[in-house]
Scaffold this motif. Structure first.
Motif, mmCIF file in Angstrom:
data_model
loop_
_atom_site.group_PDB
_atom_site.id
_atom_site.type_symbol
_atom_site.label_atom_id
_atom_site.label_comp_id
_atom_site.label_asym_id
_atom_site.label_seq_id
_atom_site.Cartn_x
_atom_site.Cartn_y
_atom_site.Cartn_z
ATOM 1 N N ILE A 255 33.734 -6.889 24.724
ATOM 2 C CA ILE A 255 33.058 -6.048 23.741
ATOM 3 C C ILE A 255 32.747 -6.852 22.482
ATOM 4 C CG2 ILE A 255 33.298 -4.035 22.245
ATOM 5 C CD1 ILE A 255 32.854 -3.308 25.164
ATOM 6 N N SER A 260 29.445 -5.265 25.186
ATOM 7 C CA SER A 260 29.417 -4.508 26.436
ATOM 8 C C SER A 260 30.554 -4.989 27.320
ATOM 9 C CB SER A 260 28.071 -4.705 27.141
ATOM 10 O OG SER A 260 28.110 -4.227 28.472
ATOM 11 N N LYS A 287 22.148 -4.488 18.010
ATOM 12 C CA LYS A 287 22.518 -5.322 19.158
ATOM 13 C C LYS A 287 21.960 -6.714 18.855
ATOM 14 C CE LYS A 287 24.234 -5.889 23.339
ATOM 15 N NZ LYS A 287 23.596 -5.407 24.564
ATOM 16 N N GLU A 360 20.073 1.313 23.210
ATOM 17 C CA GLU A 360 20.722 0.153 23.810
ATOM 18 C C GLU A 360 20.153 -0.239 25.167
ATOM 19 O OE1 GLU A 360 25.230 -1.344 24.834
ATOM 20 O OE2 GLU A 360 24.783 -0.314 22.967
ATOM 21 N N SER A 364 18.761 -3.977 25.705
ATOM 22 C CA SER A 364 19.362 -4.839 26.732
ATOM 23 C C SER A 364 18.307 -5.352 27.703
ATOM 24 C CB SER A 364 20.459 -4.087 27.483
ATOM 25 O OG SER A 364 21.521 -3.749 26.615
#
Length: 523
Positions: A255, A260, A287, A360, A364
């Motif tokens: 994390i 993640s 992020k 997210e 990603s």
């Protein structure tokens, strides 16, 4: 005279009078292409009355055994066994994710490969005394993966008496307690759409789990077993050698470094932490993608242009050189605050840093596309596995979410204080398996139920089983379709399924626009 039917792939091994059977794939001026699951061949005959997907039987004379299949054959007799509705030929063959996709030999080969892989698993585990079992689909509520379960209505009793299991875990544990020390199965699992949303492209309402249980086995021994199994599977089915043991990463460290618990270890040097900038009145969470080397200005401008088109709250591109941060594009950030943050993550002498605030899954996917582009001319592992371990016993990372909404396997997982013996296996950024050593003593299991606020009465039958002398056990559930999806490198998870449903449980075959009107002439 009725002759023996042979498959097109078998033609080279026969001579004499034989029958071929299959579907009409293409109409030619002097015949048609005959298709069966092993191949296709040109049949010379009168094809005026034929149409695509007609089911036919053809009698032919094979002069002698040949080294390779001939390009065409002359039909001595043709029989139409069934005709195809024109609506099907014009539209439905082109549809993806239906039974008609098997009219493409590529998908036949895919199904054969999946079958080969299943046989490899059976052979590997069978050689190690594992027994393949069959568990029922209907059971009482277990709530192993949250409270949303499929309830099955009994029309005779007019009650919802059974539940479709979210996993076969509890039944396998009962088998382990009874004395079936080593078992496995390919078991259907059912998870409601609230837990398999559209944004989760790796989740399905109905899927298959390769469940493996082994008594008197620790996590370390279980991981070694799975690693050896996957090594043989990749070598025998894909001719790819993977290195074992797999890397292991602590949950909290994953994390911290990647934001993640599903890091893609093909790109492990590109860290992706989450950064929260605290301002006077609010905070923003980004992020972050850290590229540990400098990029050409043209590449930076290209990335900035793509970031500007994303439906996100904002983005920023920073550069680090000689231990100094500078702003390049997008939103201005507190550089001093961010420098303190990044120094706590990893020392980076130079490079580019991309920060995006927003959805997210979208971010990603954007980062993944950047990494694929950056590594296009560099050797990258095709399959990169890693283990994540030391999971919290109860996770509630989502603001406002109650801890019990994300129970996971914690009902049965062995607890170590605030952490658990739970482990996940990640392949190319996708979780393909979850497992753990399980609680096997009544006292510890009762403590877990109390912590999770679950009634003892709901598990009375399981508590009775634990009291009968239960052994320590390791279990792991491998998402079979997820594993196939990543190993076969197909575009979508549904591509490796015969009758797939989407993340909301919808099937193309169930929809009205997929229906074919009944035609009396085709009866």
């Amino acid at each position: 005279m009725l002759h023996k039917r042979v498959l097109i792939a078998e033609l080279t091994a026969h001579s004499g009078e034989y029958s071929l059977a299959g579907w009409v794939k293409e109409i030619k001026p002097h015949g048609f292409m005959l298709w069966d699951m092993t191949g296709e061949i040109m049949i010379c005959c009168n094809s005026d009355q034929l149409q695509i997907r007609d089911v036919v039987s053809v009698e032919v004379i094979l002069e002698k055994e040949a080294e390779e299949t001939c390009s065409s054959l002359l039909a001595t007799r043709l029989e139409v066994l069934n005709t195809s509705t024109p609506t099907v030929t014009a539209d439905h063959i082109k549809r993806e994710h239906t039974h008609l996709k098997f009219f493409n030999h590529k998908n036949i080969r895919l199904a054969q490969k999946i079958n080969d892989m299943e046989q490899q698993i059976r052979q590997f585990l069978g050689d190690r005394y594992f027994i393949e079992t069959r568990n029922p689909l209907l059971w009482t509520s277990v709530q192993e993966y949250g409270f949303n379960e499929f309830k099955v209505y009994n029309v005779l009793s007019r009650q919802f008496e059974h539940t479709l299991l979210q996993s076969p875990n509890i039944l396998n544990l009962l088998n382990n307690i009874g004395g079936l020390e080593r078992i496995f199965q390919f078991h259907p699992c059912f998870r409601l759409s609230e837990e398999s949303t559209e944004v989760k492209t790796d989740a399905l309402v109905e899927f298959t789990q390769l469940a493996i249980n082994c008594d008197f086995c620790t996590n370390e021994e279980g991981k070694a077993l799975i690693e050896e199994m996957l090594k043989q599977l990749c070598l025998n089915c894909f001719d790819i050698e993977i290195a074992i043991p797999f890397p292991v990463l602590d949950y909290k460290e994953s994390i911290r470094l990647y934001g993640s618990d599903k890091p893609d270890f093909r790109y492990r040097k590109f860290l992706q932490p989450k950064y929260t900038e605290f301002g006077m009145d609010s905070s923003s969470t980004y992020k972050t993608l850290i590229i540990p080397y400098s990029l050409p200005e043209t590449v930076l401008q290209f990335i900035a242009g793509r970031a500007e088109k994303l439906p996100v709250s904002g983005y920023s591109i920073l550069r680090i050189a000689e231990n100094r941060l500078s702003h390049r594009n997008g939103r201005a950030l507190d550089l001093a605050q961010f420098k303190t943050f990044i120094e706590g993550i990893a020392p980076v002498d130079r490079g580019e840093i991309l920060l995006i605030e927003g959805s997210e899954p979208l971010i990603s996917a954007f980062f993944s596309s950047i990494l694929r582009s950056l590594n296009r001319r560099q050797p990258t592992e095709k399959y990169s596995f890693c283990w994540i371990e030391n999971y919290p016993f109860v996770e509630a990372d989502t603001p406002g979410q109650e801890p019990l909404e994300g129970i996971g396997q914690n009902i049965f997982t062995k607890r170590l204080g605030q952490e658990s013996k739970g482990i996940d296996l990640i392949l190319n950024g996708v979780e393909i398996a979850s497992g753990s050593e399980k609680e096997y003593k009544v006292k510890e299991f009762l403590q877990s139920l109390k912590l999770l606020q679950i009634s003892e009465e709901q598990y009375a039958y399981y508590l009775d089983a634990l009291k009968s002398g239960s052994p320590p056990v390791f279990t792991i559930g491998i998402g079979w379709e997820r594993l196939l999806w990543k190993l076969m490198d197909t575009q979508e998870l549904q591509d490796v399924m015969i009758f797939p449903k989407d993340q909301n449980g919808q099937s193309y075959l169930f929809r009205n626009n997929g229906a074919v009107a009944y035609d009396e002439t085709n009866a």
